[in-house]
Design a protein around this motif. Sequence first.
Motif, PDB file in Angstrom:
ATOM      1  N   UNK A  37       0.881  -1.167  -0.148  1.00  0.00           N
ATOM      2  CA  UNK A  37      -0.018  -0.057   0.101  1.00  0.00           C
ATOM      3  C   UNK A  37       0.848   1.184   0.079  1.00  0.00           C
ATOM      4  N   UNK A  38       0.358   2.263  -0.425  1.00  0.00           N
ATOM      5  CA  UNK A  38       0.832   3.543  -0.265  1.00  0.00           C
ATOM      6  C   UNK A  38       2.009   3.817  -1.165  1.00  0.00           C
ATOM      7  N   UNK A  39       2.009   3.338  -2.352  1.00  0.00           N
ATOM      8  CA  UNK A  39       3.078   3.726  -3.325  1.00  0.00           C
ATOM      9  C   UNK A  39       2.906   4.943  -3.665  1.00  0.00           C
ATOM     10  N   UNK A  40       4.222   6.021  -3.753  1.00  0.00           N
ATOM     11  CA  UNK A  40       4.255   7.185  -4.196  1.00  0.00           C
ATOM     12  C   UNK A  40       4.000   7.134  -5.713  1.00  0.00           C
ATOM     13  N   UNK A  41       3.722   8.216  -6.470  1.00  0.00           N
ATOM     14  CA  UNK A  41       3.276   8.475  -7.778  1.00  0.00           C
ATOM     15  C   UNK A  41       4.658   8.226  -8.722  1.00  0.00           C
ATOM     16  N   UNK A  42       5.820   8.701  -8.055  1.00  0.00           N
ATOM     17  CA  UNK A  42       6.932   8.056  -8.756  1.00  0.00           C
ATOM     18  C   UNK A  42       7.310   6.664  -8.858  1.00  0.00           C
ATOM     19  N   UNK A  43       7.007   5.989  -7.827  1.00  0.00           N
ATOM     20  CA  UNK A  43       7.116   4.576  -7.627  1.00  0.00           C
ATOM     21  C   UNK A  43       6.164   4.017  -8.670  1.00  0.00           C
ATOM     22  N   UNK A  44       4.979   4.409  -8.722  1.00  0.00           N
ATOM     23  CA  UNK A  44       4.118   3.556  -9.647  1.00  0.00           C
ATOM     24  C   UNK A  44       4.422   4.158 -11.171  1.00  0.00           C
ATOM     25  N   UNK A  45       4.802   5.173 -11.617  1.00  0.00           N
ATOM     26  CA  UNK A  45       5.377   5.439 -12.954  1.00  0.00           C
ATOM     27  C   UNK A  45       6.496   4.500 -13.209  1.00  0.00           C
ATOM     28  N   UNK A  46       7.516   4.430 -12.283  1.00  0.00           N
ATOM     29  CA  UNK A  46       8.596   3.606 -12.485  1.00  0.00           C
ATOM     30  C   UNK A  46       8.327   2.027 -12.712  1.00  0.00           C
ATOM     31  N   UNK A  47       7.313   1.591 -11.938  1.00  0.00           N
ATOM     32  CA  UNK A  47       6.793   0.368 -11.942  1.00  0.00           C
ATOM     33  C   UNK A  47       6.004   0.204 -13.476  1.00  0.00           C
ATOM     34  N   UNK A  48       5.236   0.815 -13.752  1.00  0.00           N
ATOM     35  CA  UNK A  48       4.589   1.065 -15.240  1.00  0.00           C
ATOM     36  C   UNK A  48       5.717   0.783 -16.123  1.00  0.00           C
ATOM     37  N   UNK A  49       6.628   1.595 -16.298  1.00  0.00           N
ATOM     38  CA  UNK A  49       7.727   1.583 -17.435  1.00  0.00           C
ATOM     39  C   UNK A  49       8.366   0.250 -17.356  1.00  0.00           C
ATOM     40  N   UNK A  50       8.830  -0.164 -16.011  1.00  0.00           N
ATOM     41  CA  UNK A  50       9.523  -1.584 -15.786  1.00  0.00           C
ATOM     42  C   UNK A  50       8.597  -2.738 -16.409  1.00  0.00           C
ATOM     43  N   UNK A  51       7.326  -2.680 -16.239  1.00  0.00           N
ATOM     44  CA  UNK A  51       6.428  -3.560 -16.502  1.00  0.00           C
ATOM     45  C   UNK A  51       6.131  -3.555 -18.078  1.00  0.00           C
ATOM     46  N   UNK A  52       6.163  -2.478 -18.797  1.00  0.00           N
ATOM     47  CA  UNK A  52       5.918  -2.419 -20.047  1.00  0.00           C
ATOM     48  C   UNK A  52       7.480  -2.858 -20.783  1.00  0.00           C
ATOM     49  N   UNK A  53       8.532  -2.336 -20.326  1.00  0.00           N
ATOM     50  CA  UNK A  53       9.709  -2.960 -20.995  1.00  0.00           C
ATOM     51  C   UNK A  53       9.763  -4.261 -20.874  1.00  0.00           C
ATOM     52  N   UNK A  54       9.653  -4.937 -19.605  1.00  0.00           N
ATOM     53  CA  UNK A  54       9.819  -6.319 -19.454  1.00  0.00           C
ATOM     54  C   UNK A  54       8.514  -7.180 -20.515  1.00  0.00           C
ATOM     55  N   UNK A  55       7.592  -6.466 -20.488  1.00  0.00           N
ATOM     56  CA  UNK A  55       6.578  -7.151 -21.238  1.00  0.00           C
ATOM     57  C   UNK A  55       6.915  -6.901 -22.823  1.00  0.00           C
ATOM     58  N   UNK A  56       7.562  -6.022 -23.372  1.00  0.00           N
ATOM     59  CA  UNK A  56       7.936  -6.030 -24.487  1.00  0.00           C
ATOM     60  C   UNK A  56       9.056  -6.899 -24.857  1.00  0.00           C
ATOM     61  N   UNK A  57      10.103  -7.029 -23.952  1.00  0.00           N
ATOM     62  CA  UNK A  57      11.271  -8.012 -24.031  1.00  0.00           C
ATOM     63  C   UNK A  57      10.630  -9.390 -24.116  1.00  0.00           C
ATOM     64  N   UNK A  58       9.678  -9.936 -22.937  1.00  0.00           N
ATOM     65  CA  UNK A  58       9.289 -11.208 -23.286  1.00  0.00           C
ATOM     66  C   UNK A  58       8.568 -11.440 -24.387  1.00  0.00           C
ATOM     67  N   UNK A  59       7.951 -10.497 -25.125  1.00  0.00           N
ATOM     68  CA  UNK A  59       6.936 -10.807 -26.135  1.00  0.00           C
ATOM     69  C   UNK A  59       8.003 -10.942 -27.282  1.00  0.00           C
ATOM     70  N   UNK A  60       8.861 -10.029 -27.661  1.00  0.00           N
ATOM     71  CA  UNK A  60       9.871 -10.207 -28.738  1.00  0.00           C
ATOM     72  C   UNK A  60      10.716 -11.334 -28.537  1.00  0.00           C
ATOM     73  N   UNK A  61      11.189 -11.635 -27.610  1.00  0.00           N
ATOM     74  CA  UNK A  61      11.980 -13.008 -27.293  1.00  0.00           C
ATOM     75  C   UNK A  61      11.225 -14.086 -27.579  1.00  0.00           C
ATOM     76  N   UNK A  62       9.669 -13.989 -27.291  1.00  0.00           N
ATOM     77  CA  UNK A  62       9.085 -15.399 -27.578  1.00  0.00           C
ATOM     78  C   UNK A  62       8.914 -15.478 -29.030  1.00  0.00           C
ATOM     79  N   UNK A  63       8.654 -14.329 -29.730  1.00  0.00           N
ATOM     80  CA  UNK A  63       8.893 -14.496 -31.196  1.00  0.00           C
ATOM     81  C   UNK A  63      10.012 -14.860 -31.813  1.00  0.00           C
ATOM     82  N   UNK A  64      11.232 -14.360 -31.165  1.00  0.00           N
ATOM     83  CA  UNK A  64      12.505 -14.914 -31.740  1.00  0.00           C
ATOM     84  C   UNK A  64      12.727 -16.426 -31.400  1.00  0.00           C
ATOM     85  N   UNK A  65      12.412 -16.638 -30.422  1.00  0.00           N
ATOM     86  CA  UNK A  65      12.567 -18.293 -30.024  1.00  0.00           C
ATOM     87  C   UNK A  65      11.609 -19.207 -30.997  1.00  0.00           C
ATOM     88  N   UNK A  66      10.386 -18.680 -31.203  1.00  0.00           N
ATOM     89  CA  UNK A  66       9.567 -19.390 -32.032  1.00  0.00           C
ATOM     90  C   UNK A  66      10.372 -19.376 -33.446  1.00  0.00           C
TER      91      UNK A  66
END
Length: 77
Positions: A37-66
Motif C-alpha cells: 500500500x501507499x506507493x508514491x506516484x514516482x514509484x507507480x510510474x517507475x513500475x509501469x515503465x518496468x512492466x512495459x519494458x519487460x513485457x516488450x522484452x518477453x514478447x519479442x523474445x518469444x517471437x524470436x525463440x519461435x
Amino acid sequence: MDNLDARWELDQLSQRADGLTSAGMGLEAIGRLLNESELHADDVNGLQQAVMALGNYVRVTGFELYAQAEKMKGGAK
C-alpha cells in the motif's frame, strides 16, 4: 545445418531462455511491490515503465525463440 551451427543456435536459445527467466523473476517482484500500500506516484510510474519494458522484452523474445525453433526444425529434417 552442421554441428557448430546447431550448437550456436542452441546457445542462443539458452541465452534467451535465461533472459525470460530473469524477466519472469522481475515481473514477480513487481507484482509483490504492487501489492504494497501507499506507493508514491514516482514509484507507480517507475513500475509501469518496468512492466512495459519487460513485457516488450518477453514478447519479442518469444517471437524470436519461435522463429529459431522453426528454423532448427527445418534443418533437422
